[in-house]
Enzyme design. Structure first.
Site, PDB file in Angstrom:
ATOM      1  N   ASN A   1      -3.623  40.907  44.908  1.00 30.65           N
ATOM      2  CA  ASN A   1      -5.012  40.664  45.331  1.00 30.65           C
ATOM      3  C   ASN A   1      -5.954  41.838  45.075  1.00 30.65           C
ATOM      4  OD1 ASN A   1      -4.523  37.986  46.349  1.00 30.65           O
ATOM      5  ND2 ASN A   1      -3.395  38.969  48.010  1.00 30.65           N
TER       6      ASN A   1
ATOM      7  N   TYR B   1     -12.839  45.846  52.112  1.00 29.37           N
ATOM      8  CA  TYR B   1     -12.272  46.567  50.975  1.00 29.37           C
ATOM      9  C   TYR B   1     -13.312  47.267  50.102  1.00 29.37           C
ATOM     10  CZ  TYR B   1      -7.962  44.182  52.240  1.00 29.37           C
ATOM     11  OH  TYR B   1      -6.853  43.735  52.914  1.00 29.37           O
TER      12      TYR B   1
ATOM     13  N   ARG C   1      -5.892  47.188  62.132  1.00 26.18           N
ATOM     14  CA  ARG C   1      -5.989  45.779  61.768  1.00 26.18           C
ATOM     15  C   ARG C   1      -4.898  44.967  62.474  1.00 26.18           C
ATOM     16  NH1 ARG C   1      -6.696  45.102  55.519  1.00 26.18           N
ATOM     17  NH2 ARG C   1      -7.277  43.021  56.284  1.00 26.18           N
TER      18      ARG C   1
ATOM     19  N   ARG D   1     -13.513  40.640  46.939  1.00 24.01           N
ATOM     20  CA  ARG D   1     -12.611  40.232  48.016  1.00 24.01           C
ATOM     21  C   ARG D   1     -13.010  40.921  49.314  1.00 24.01           C
ATOM     22  NH1 ARG D   1      -6.740  42.979  48.920  1.00 24.01           N
ATOM     23  NH2 ARG D   1      -6.023  41.539  50.527  1.00 24.01           N
TER      24      ARG D   1
ATOM     25  N   ALA E   1      -0.223  43.508  50.240  1.00 24.69           N
ATOM     26  CA  ALA E   1       0.527  42.817  51.301  1.00 24.69           C
ATOM     27  C   ALA E   1       2.034  43.053  51.204  1.00 24.69           C
ATOM     28  CB  ALA E   1       0.221  41.327  51.242  1.00 24.69           C
TER      29      ALA E   1
ATOM     30  N   ASN F   1      -0.555  51.325  45.875  1.00 28.42           N
ATOM     31  CA  ASN F   1      -1.084  50.487  46.948  1.00 28.42           C
ATOM     32  C   ASN F   1      -0.355  49.153  46.809  1.00 28.42           C
ATOM     33  OD1 ASN F   1      -2.368  48.780  48.681  1.00 28.42           O
ATOM     34  ND2 ASN F   1      -4.445  49.461  48.160  1.00 28.42           N
TER      35      ASN F   1
ATOM     36  N   HIS G   1      -3.620  52.886  51.175  1.00 32.69           N
ATOM     37  CA  HIS G   1      -4.256  51.645  51.619  1.00 32.69           C
ATOM     38  C   HIS G   1      -5.742  51.933  51.757  1.00 32.69           C
ATOM     39  CE1 HIS G   1      -0.350  49.968  52.488  1.00 32.69           C
ATOM     40  NE2 HIS G   1      -0.047  51.129  53.044  1.00 32.69           N
TER      41      HIS G   1
HETATM   42  C1  DHK Z   1      -4.426  45.889  50.854  1.00 35.55           C
HETATM   43  C2  DHK Z   1      -3.990  44.628  51.086  1.00 35.55           C
HETATM   44  O1  DHK Z   1      -4.090  43.706  50.129  1.00 35.55           O
HETATM   45  C3  DHK Z   1      -3.479  44.209  52.393  1.00 35.55           C
HETATM   46  O2  DHK Z   1      -2.529  43.167  52.295  1.00 35.55           O
HETATM   47  C4  DHK Z   1      -2.905  45.369  53.176  1.00 35.55           C
HETATM   48  C5  DHK Z   1      -4.195  46.983  51.817  1.00 35.55           C
HETATM   49  C6  DHK Z   1      -3.901  46.515  53.220  1.00 35.55           C
HETATM   50  C7  DHK Z   1      -5.320  48.013  51.746  1.00 35.55           C
HETATM   51  O3  DHK Z   1      -5.902  48.362  52.774  1.00 35.55           O
HETATM   52  O4  DHK Z   1      -5.592  48.500  50.646  1.00 35.55           O
HETATM   53  O5  DHK Z   1      -2.566  44.943  54.466  1.00 35.55           O
END
Ligand code: DHK
Length: 156
Positions: free
Chosen positions: A19, A31, A115, A26, A85, A82, A108
């Site tokens: 993702n 993010y 969270r 997103r 998930a 990173n 992250h």
């Molecule tokens: C990114 C994700 O896609 C989440 O599933 C994680 C992480 C956190 C981030 O904070 O970069 O839980």
């Protein structure tokens, strides 16, 4: 202090998991608005400024991430990851990172500890030299700086 080394100290694999290809669109409130391309450019520039060469990859697939980590056994000196998930679910990624025996810095973008509870545990943290969370895209900068320090110490 100028921390830029005179010569290249290593090749680093920067891996982004599921993702993260959607960065910028997103859940931007969580993010941020930078795209994956922006993050990868930041990583290339930071790496170069610290005597590192960065190869940036992203995959939505656990097995592809494991395969990329295996490449680090011969092709890379350190890993920034990173895992998205998969941080919270993947013993396979943790085992791959442990097998590679290269310094790993886990990033992250968000502060996973603020969270949902299911995000509080990361399988990767137990095999990481450092964990950076909640610093947004700066986290990648800090991670590369830390790897530069670790690899520089190793080469002395
Ligand atoms: C990114 C994700 O896609 C989440 O599933 C994680 C992480 C956190 C981030 O904070 O970069 O839980």
């Amino acid at each position: 202090m100028d921390r830029t080394p005179a010569r290249a100290i290593g090749r680093v694999l920067v891996l982004n998991g599921p993702n993260l290809n959607l960065l910028g669109t997103r859940e931007p409130a969580l993010y941020g608005s930078d795209t994956l391309a922006d993050v990868e450019k930041l990583c290339q520039e930071t790496a170069a400024a610290h005597g590192l060469e960065a190869d940036c990859r992203q995959s939505n697939h656990e097995g592809a991430l494991v395969d990329a980590i295996h490449e680090a056994r011969t092709g890379f000196d350190g890993i920034v990851i990173n895992p998205g998930a998969y941080s919270h679910t993947s013993v396979a990624i943790r085992d791959a990172l442990a097998a590679v025996e290269r310094p790993v810095v886990e990033v992250h973008l968000t502060n996973i500890h603020r969270r949902e509870e299911f995000r509080h545990h990361s399988y990767v943290s137990g095999v990481a030299a450092a964990v950076i969370c909640g610093a947004g895209t700066d986290g990648y900068v800090f991670a590369l700086m830390r790897l530069a320090t670790l690899l520089g110490e190793g080469s002395r």
